[in-house]
Design an enzyme around this catalytic site. Structure first.
Site, PDB file in Angstrom:
ATOM      1  N   GLU A  52      23.053   7.273  66.682  1.00 61.12           N
ATOM      2  CA  GLU A  52      22.915   5.295  67.548  1.00 61.12           C
ATOM      3  C   GLU A  52      24.217   4.709  66.567  1.00 61.12           C
ATOM      4  O   GLU A  52      24.790   4.189  67.168  1.00 61.12           O
ATOM      5  CB  GLU A  52      21.785   5.246  66.911  1.00 61.12           C
ATOM      6  N   GLN A  90      18.093   3.846  73.465  1.00 63.06           N
ATOM      7  CA  GLN A  90      16.848   4.450  73.761  1.00 63.06           C
ATOM      8  C   GLN A  90      16.074   3.770  74.020  1.00 63.06           C
ATOM      9  O   GLN A  90      15.048   3.904  74.640  1.00 63.06           O
ATOM     10  CB  GLN A  90      16.814   6.415  73.863  1.00 63.06           C
ATOM     11  N   PHE A  91      15.677   3.684  72.572  1.00 59.76           N
ATOM     12  CA  PHE A  91      14.617   2.999  72.556  1.00 59.76           C
ATOM     13  C   PHE A  91      14.811   1.685  71.399  1.00 59.76           C
ATOM     14  O   PHE A  91      15.072   2.139  70.774  1.00 59.76           O
ATOM     15  CB  PHE A  91      13.397   3.914  72.703  1.00 59.76           C
ATOM     16  N   ASP A  92      13.597   0.714  71.373  1.00 64.04           N
ATOM     17  CA  ASP A  92      14.416  -0.308  70.216  1.00 64.04           C
ATOM     18  C   ASP A  92      13.610   0.085  69.070  1.00 64.04           C
ATOM     19  O   ASP A  92      14.901  -0.186  68.407  1.00 64.04           O
ATOM     20  CB  ASP A  92      12.485  -0.845  70.592  1.00 64.04           C
ATOM     21  N   GLY A  93      13.110   0.919  68.618  1.00 65.05           N
ATOM     22  CA  GLY A  93      13.273   1.801  67.208  1.00 65.05           C
ATOM     23  C   GLY A  93      13.846   2.825  66.970  1.00 65.05           C
ATOM     24  O   GLY A  93      14.222   2.951  65.924  1.00 65.05           O
ATOM     25  N   PRO A 145      18.816   2.981  63.097  1.00 68.28           N
ATOM     26  CA  PRO A 145      20.411   3.912  62.670  1.00 68.28           C
ATOM     27  C   PRO A 145      21.776   3.005  62.982  1.00 68.28           C
ATOM     28  O   PRO A 145      22.525   3.020  61.715  1.00 68.28           O
ATOM     29  CB  PRO A 145      20.273   4.910  63.821  1.00 68.28           C
ATOM     30  N   HIS A 194       9.028   3.478  69.456  1.00 67.24           N
ATOM     31  CA  HIS A 194       8.756   3.435  71.038  1.00 67.24           C
ATOM     32  C   HIS A 194       8.423   1.947  71.530  1.00 67.24           C
ATOM     33  O   HIS A 194       8.421   1.776  73.270  1.00 67.24           O
ATOM     34  CB  HIS A 194       8.473   4.509  71.832  1.00 67.24           C
TER      35      HIS A 194
END
Lengths: 326, 392
Positions: free
Chosen positions: A60, A82-85, A89, A129
């Protein structure tokens, strides 16, 4: 007119932006042949090629850092996280580099970059996620932070974000990706400029302010309250930074009550900011303190109990009751 | 040349003929035995100033070019010394000295074409010089009048980057843009040995290799990341890491301006010809402190510093010029005079840098109007206006 989901509407918005400006690039993990894990970029690599719809290594910070370099070269990268969490990085690149680049260059450089983040819970996902990190970005000057809540806004706001010369963190409510609206693309008109809130349901007794996935929840709550004889106004904030406090103050000026609803933890969240601002501006008009409904000061819980964590219609109505009880 | 062949050849140690001094690292007991005892360096000029050839890095230098490189080295050392002096006199809040690394910066910087884009850390004053960036521009951040201060596109020299290793990714992204534009320019990313531990640098290797981007990674291994020695960063010599990412890596004598020039030229040609990235490890030494806030006497020995003083990049080139009879006393005097003038100019320009206006902090944060900024700027302007006429 056709029934269009939020995911398809964003896809159509991305497609239109790419057609209109050859400098627009998409970057992200799995966004090419797969079309993204939510299929938001479906078909775009086939039509625009791998140099414009770029499948990236799984890194990321690398996605955002290289996007900065592309923006410096004159491109308008649209990155998918791809996902919030998974944005953390890249948090360093976003906050220490992307957000500050224009100011550090004394305004000589534009940083037209969009970072799309599917956010929020309610889909039964594993950890990392389902998070709502929007205020972490709103706290950083130099970034615009916004969240769409419906297909019409999804279609237009992504185009407005791409057209902006400022870096935009663009939150997409993943649990609303499959919700549909009647749209005639591209003939429909944008609902509002991308930095303005919008009243999505007029009312007279209390204002509900929300963004992203909670707008639907608030609309449902307002409908239920109507049956109980209460008229709730729902404001879709749309932009978190800048925050359209004028729109909320205007609404509260008429209704006298405000409940702010978001999935992110209440502590030091967007509701805290709105409560402070509205108290300052509408102190003599308020009939009750500004109340907040949101997540708890816990890690996002396992999905079997996420419905307890997430504000729902009942949690919103409970807060509405408390507001009227003052 | 091709980079790949160059790498294979480059693993042959090039003896520093004429040098009787011990190998550059001189800290064998703290190193991993057998891995880095004898650094393998590409060298075109011995510490004694003798010209040697390397089969993969042929270099023709005219007398004029050799003198020009000498001038660059002396001038950037003087720019740097003035920065340190200004800090000591309280005119700069901080200064990051390049002392000892002049050859790595001038050699690589002079290999760049105007359309090549350089991504520096905060120590690349010599590269800035080669790219035509006015030295006073470099002082703004250190004086505290801005946080960057120049247009990166004006000289194709990016803003200084303080967060370690961030710029390596920016460099790769920029190189990806060059690819998409169909241009034949290249990008060079500077970082230090400490940065080689950062994820962003390693991610930049992955992205650079994956997209075959026209980027040269130029690591100035100056042996110390503040007080952390290179052994804390890697156990395998840094340049060898490149192989693991799928592109060539070479180690060059970073105190040899000719070798740095030749190797960087070759790496840029490699990148431009569509062969992808190359990593250059310039083996050098930071003679001064990390920054003016640092005290290197706490963590390194005088003996170590002295061993590197004998490899001084300026003395080395001067010895070559003398041996070849390419310069005379008049030339050296002229360069020194020029350095004095430059230092005086920098000092005057530094002292003339105006403090920014209080509300300038709101300038340039956003391209378009932003409600929070607008509101807070108005508040501060009103607040400050309240003090008008209250003096005395």
């Amino acid at each position: 007119m056709a029934q269009v989901t939020l995911a398809k509407a964003i896809n159509a918005g991305l497609r239109r932006a790419m057609e209109q400006d050859p400098k627009v690039l998409l970057m992200g993990e799995d966004i090419g042949k797969l079309g993204g894990v939510f299929r938001v970029t479906e078909g775009l690599q086939k039509d625009f090629g791998p140099d414009r719809v770029i499948d990236t290594p799984l890194a990321e910070s690398g996605i955002i850092g290289t996007a900065l370099g592309l923006a410096l070269r004159g491109y308008r990268p649209v990155c998918e996280i791809q996902f919030d969490g998974f944005v953390f990085p890249a948090f360093d690149q976003i906050t220490t580099q992307v957000a500050k680049f224009r100011a550090r260059s004394l305004g000589t450089v534009r940083m037209p970059m969009v970072i799309r983040i599917p956010f929020g819970g309610g889909i039964g996902a594993v950890e990392h996620h389902s998070e709502s990190p929007e205020t972490l970005f709103a706290h950083t000057a130099g970034l615009r932070v916004m969240a769409c809540s419906n297909p019409l806004d999804g279609y237009w706001m992504i185009q407005q974000a791409i057209a902006s010369d400022d870096p935009v963190i663009f939150f997409e409510p993943k649990r609303r990706y499959w919700e549909k609206a009647e749209l005639d693309l591209p003939a429909t008109e944008p609902a509002a400029p991308f930095d303005r809130a919008r009243i999505v349901r007029p009312g007279t007794d209390l204002t509900l302010a929300a963004h992203g996935p909670m707008v639907r929840t608030c609309l449902d709550a307002a409908k239920a309250a109507e049956a109980e004889g209460r008229s709730l106004e729902v404001v879709d904030l749309r932009s978190i930074s800048p925050l359209d406090t004028d729109a909320v103050a205007e609404s509260v000026g008429r209704t006298g009550r405000l409940v702010v609803v978001h999935e992110a933890p209440v502590f030091l969240g967007l509701g805290a900011e709105l409560a402070a601002k509205i108290t300052e501006r509408c102190f003599y008009r308020l009939e009750s303190p500004v109340l907040r409904v949101g997540g708890f000061h816990t890690p996002y819980p396992p999905s079997r109990i996420e419905e307890v964590y997430l504000p729902d219609l009942d949690r919103v109505l409970e807060a509405v009751d408390r507001a009227f009880a003052f | 040349m091709t980079g790949r062949r160059a790498v294979e050849k480059s693993t042959t140690p090039t003896p520093a003929s004429g040098s009787t001094k011990r190998a550059p690292q001189g800290r064998g007991t703290r190193r991993t035995p057998g891995l880095d005892d004898e650094p393998e360096l590409i060298q075109l000029l011995t510490p004694a100033g003798e010209r040697i050839d390397h089969p993969d890095y042929p270099l023709e230098v005219t007398p004029q070019e050799a003198r020009s490189l000498y001038r660059d080295l002396v001038l950037v050392r003087r720019v740097d010394a003035e920065g340190t002096a200004l800090q000591r006199q309280g005119e700069l809040g901080l200064w990051a000295s390049l002392l000892g690394q002049e050859a790595a910066q001038i050699g690589s910087g002079r290999a760049l074409r105007p359309d090549d884009f350089a991504f520096p850390t905060y120590r690349e004053h010599g590269v800035a010089w080669c790219k035509g960036v006015p030295p006073v521009n470099l002082l703004g951040m250190f004086r505290g009048v801005n946080n960057g201060g120049w247009d990166p596109n004006e000289n194709n020299f990016n803003l200084y980057t303080i967060v370690i290793g961030s710029q390596a990714l920016h460099a790769v992204g920029y190189a990806m843009g060059i690819q998409r534009d169909g241009a034949d320019s290249a990008v060079i990313a500077y970082f230090g040995d400490g940065a080689s531990s950062q994820g962003d640098v390693l991610e930049s290797f992955v992205f650079g290799a994956s997209y075959n981007a026209p980027v040269v990674f130029f690591c100035q291994n100056n042996q110390w990341a503040i007080s952390e020695p290179v052994e804390r960063q890697f156990r395998v010599p840094l340049y060898k890491r490149a192989a693991g990412f799928g592109f060539p890596g070479v180690r060059v004598d970073g105190n040899d301006v000719l070798a740095c020039l030749a190797v960087t030229r070759a790496a840029l040609a490699h990148a431009r010809s569509g062969q992808g990235p190359m990593l250059i490890e310039a083996y050098t030494y930071r003679m001064g402190a990390h920054t003016t806030s640092d005290d290197p006497t706490k963590y390194r020995s005088d003996e170590e510093v002295e061993s590197w003083r004998e490899k001084d990049p300026i003395q080395r080139l001067r010895a070559y010029l003398d041996k070849q009879d390419l310069a005379d006393a008049e030339f050296y005097a002229e360069v020194d005079r020029e350095a004095d003038e430059l230092a005086a100019q920098i000092r005057a320009a530094c002292l003339a840098l105006p403090d920014p206006s209080p509300t300038s902090m709101f300038d340039h944060v956003y391209a378009d109007a932003h409600a929070q900024i607008t509101e807070e700027r108005a508040f501060l302007a009103d607040y400050l206006a309240g003090f008008d006429g209250q003096e005395g």
